[in-house]
Scaffold this motif. Structure first.
Motif, PDB file in Angstrom:
ATOM      1  N   GLY A   1      20.093  -7.856  -3.927  1.00 31.55           N
ATOM      2  CA  GLY A   1      19.087  -7.519  -4.941  1.00 31.55           C
ATOM      3  C   GLY A   1      17.892  -8.462  -5.291  1.00 31.55           C
ATOM      4  O   GLY A   1      18.256  -9.702  -5.379  1.00 31.55           O
ATOM      5  N   ARG A   2      16.847  -7.917  -6.087  1.00 28.49           N
ATOM      6  CA  ARG A   2      15.759  -8.845  -6.672  1.00 28.49           C
ATOM      7  C   ARG A   2      15.321  -8.079  -7.884  1.00 28.49           C
ATOM      8  O   ARG A   2      15.389  -6.754  -7.819  1.00 28.49           O
TER       9      ARG A   2
ATOM     10  N   GLN B   1       8.768  -1.830   0.827  1.00 29.21           N
ATOM     11  CA  GLN B   1       8.901  -1.768   2.025  1.00 29.21           C
ATOM     12  C   GLN B   1       7.909  -2.363   2.933  1.00 29.21           C
ATOM     13  O   GLN B   1       6.976  -2.292   2.496  1.00 29.21           O
ATOM     14  N   ALA B   2       8.325  -3.076   3.794  1.00 30.22           N
ATOM     15  CA  ALA B   2       7.382  -4.014   4.840  1.00 30.22           C
ATOM     16  C   ALA B   2       6.160  -3.012   5.046  1.00 30.22           C
ATOM     17  O   ALA B   2       6.436  -1.835   5.517  1.00 30.22           O
ATOM     18  N   GLY B   3       5.031  -3.389   4.903  1.00 32.10           N
ATOM     19  CA  GLY B   3       3.742  -2.721   5.290  1.00 32.10           C
ATOM     20  C   GLY B   3       3.311  -1.973   4.211  1.00 32.10           C
ATOM     21  O   GLY B   3       2.028  -1.350   4.361  1.00 32.10           O
ATOM     22  N   ASP B   4       3.874  -1.671   3.097  1.00 29.32           N
ATOM     23  CA  ASP B   4       3.321  -0.864   1.863  1.00 29.32           C
ATOM     24  C   ASP B   4       2.395  -1.849   1.053  1.00 29.32           C
ATOM     25  O   ASP B   4       2.669  -3.084   1.250  1.00 29.32           O
TER      26      ASP B   4
ATOM     27  N   PHE C   1      10.427 -10.771   0.821  1.00 32.10           N
ATOM     28  CA  PHE C   1      11.693  -9.850   0.630  1.00 32.10           C
ATOM     29  C   PHE C   1      11.393  -8.350   0.966  1.00 32.10           C
ATOM     30  O   PHE C   1      10.921  -7.732   0.015  1.00 32.10           O
ATOM     31  N   ASN C   2      11.859  -7.939   1.901  1.00 35.23           N
ATOM     32  CA  ASN C   2      11.910  -6.567   2.325  1.00 35.23           C
ATOM     33  C   ASN C   2      12.942  -5.609   1.640  1.00 35.23           C
ATOM     34  O   ASN C   2      13.880  -5.824   1.500  1.00 35.23           O
ATOM     35  N   ALA C   3      12.158  -4.612   0.769  1.00 35.77           N
ATOM     36  CA  ALA C   3      12.957  -3.911  -0.215  1.00 35.77           C
ATOM     37  C   ALA C   3      12.750  -2.563  -0.006  1.00 35.77           C
ATOM     38  O   ALA C   3      11.893  -1.929  -0.763  1.00 35.77           O
ATOM     39  N   PRO C   4      13.465  -1.925   0.732  1.00 36.04           N
ATOM     40  CA  PRO C   4      13.108  -0.264   1.096  1.00 36.04           C
ATOM     41  C   PRO C   4      13.580   0.433  -0.237  1.00 36.04           C
ATOM     42  O   PRO C   4      13.229   1.777  -0.497  1.00 36.04           O
ATOM     43  N   MET C   5      14.286   0.123  -1.153  1.00 30.66           N
ATOM     44  CA  MET C   5      14.724   0.539  -2.544  1.00 30.66           C
ATOM     45  C   MET C   5      14.288  -0.175  -3.589  1.00 30.66           C
ATOM     46  O   MET C   5      14.664  -1.169  -3.905  1.00 30.66           O
TER      47      MET C   5
END
Length: 274
Positions: free
Chosen positions: A126-127, A75-78, A85-89
């Protein structure tokens, strides 16, 4: 269930699972923590993030969770987020040690939040990510003040021979070696953790380290070696400037002061943990 959420976790967070991997005599786990969902009726599972924390175990059955913060997150900021690529999961799925000695963790990720990642997706979302860690790079101790000297001392260790190895970065570092002592010649229990510097193993005797190494073996100007101290109970003191310490390892059995005294007096090793 070996790991559960508790009062140290965030509101409404849940544990979804935990892959685990053998690593150098330990087990490393990545608990999947689902959270950041909207707190209202009929919102469960519709949105939210999946981040991996860090856990460890000596036997694969009893586990300890480390800091309650994301170890791997997209997730952005972590800390481990990708700028592209913003990936919250994110779900770590495998871990290996490469030929270069670094640790590689592979994970699947999606740009959609929880629930939406499985419904109504008409385009690739996905990535696959690969994260690289230095050897023993799961956690570290670092200088709080880069302009002041940092000091770390171990508890007593029953020394089985060989040399000491340290994984660290530092502008400058030295090691001194102490031996556990008893209060008197009758061998009373060392309840105060008394110790004495061993001749030839002071910080001034140590050849200073500078740089970055996963395997620094301290050497001493006196020519003395730790391999000559086999059978003694040793305490290691590390002083370093502007540094990061990842691990200290060698052929030793860490003990508290009372088991150390039993070993010195009766040559009694502590029982093995089963």
């Amino acid at each position: 269930q070996c790991v559960q959420v508790d009062s140290l976790d965030g509101d409404l967070e849940e544990l979804y699972g935990m892959p685990s991997f053998a690593y150098d005599g330990w087990f490393i786990g990545f608990p999947f923590i689902y959270g950041n969902l909207t707190s209202k009726l009929e919102s469960k599972y519709a949105g939210g993030t999946m981040k991996a924390q860090l856990a460890y175990s000596q036997d694969g059955r009893y586990w300890v969770r480390s800091l309650r913060e994301p170890f791997i997150s997209g997730q952005a900021g972590d800390r481990t987020a990708s700028a592209a690529f913003n990936a919250p999961m994110v779900w770590p799925s495998s871990m290996r040690v490469g030929n270069d000695g670094n640790i590689y963790i592979h994970a699947a990720a999606t740009e959609l939040e929880h629930g939406f990642a499985f419904h109504g997706v008409t385009y690739p979302s996905g990535r696959m990510f690969t994260y690289k860690l230095r050897r023993d790079g799961f956690i570290k101790l670092e200088s709080r003040d880069k302009d002041a000297e940092s000091v770390i001392a171990t508890r007593e260790n029953i020394w089985h021979g060989g040399e000491l190895h340290l994984n660290l970065k530092a502008r400058r570092a030295t090691v001194a070696v102490y031996e556990g002592l008893e209060r008197n010649s009758k061998g009373g229990v060392n309840s105060s953790s008394l110790c004495g510097l061993i001749d030839g193993f002071s910080h001034e005797d140590c050849i200073a380290f500078e740089g970055d190494s996963c395997d620094w073996t301290p050497q001493f100007k006196s020519g003395k070696k730790l391999s000559d101290l086999e059978g003694k109970t040793l305490i290691f003191e590390l002083k370093f400037d502007d540094g990061e310490l990842y691990s200290i390892y060698g052929e030793m059995t860490p003990v508290f002061n009372v088991p150390a005294a039993r070993y010195r007096i009766n040559n009694e090793m502590p029982p093995e943990i089963l």
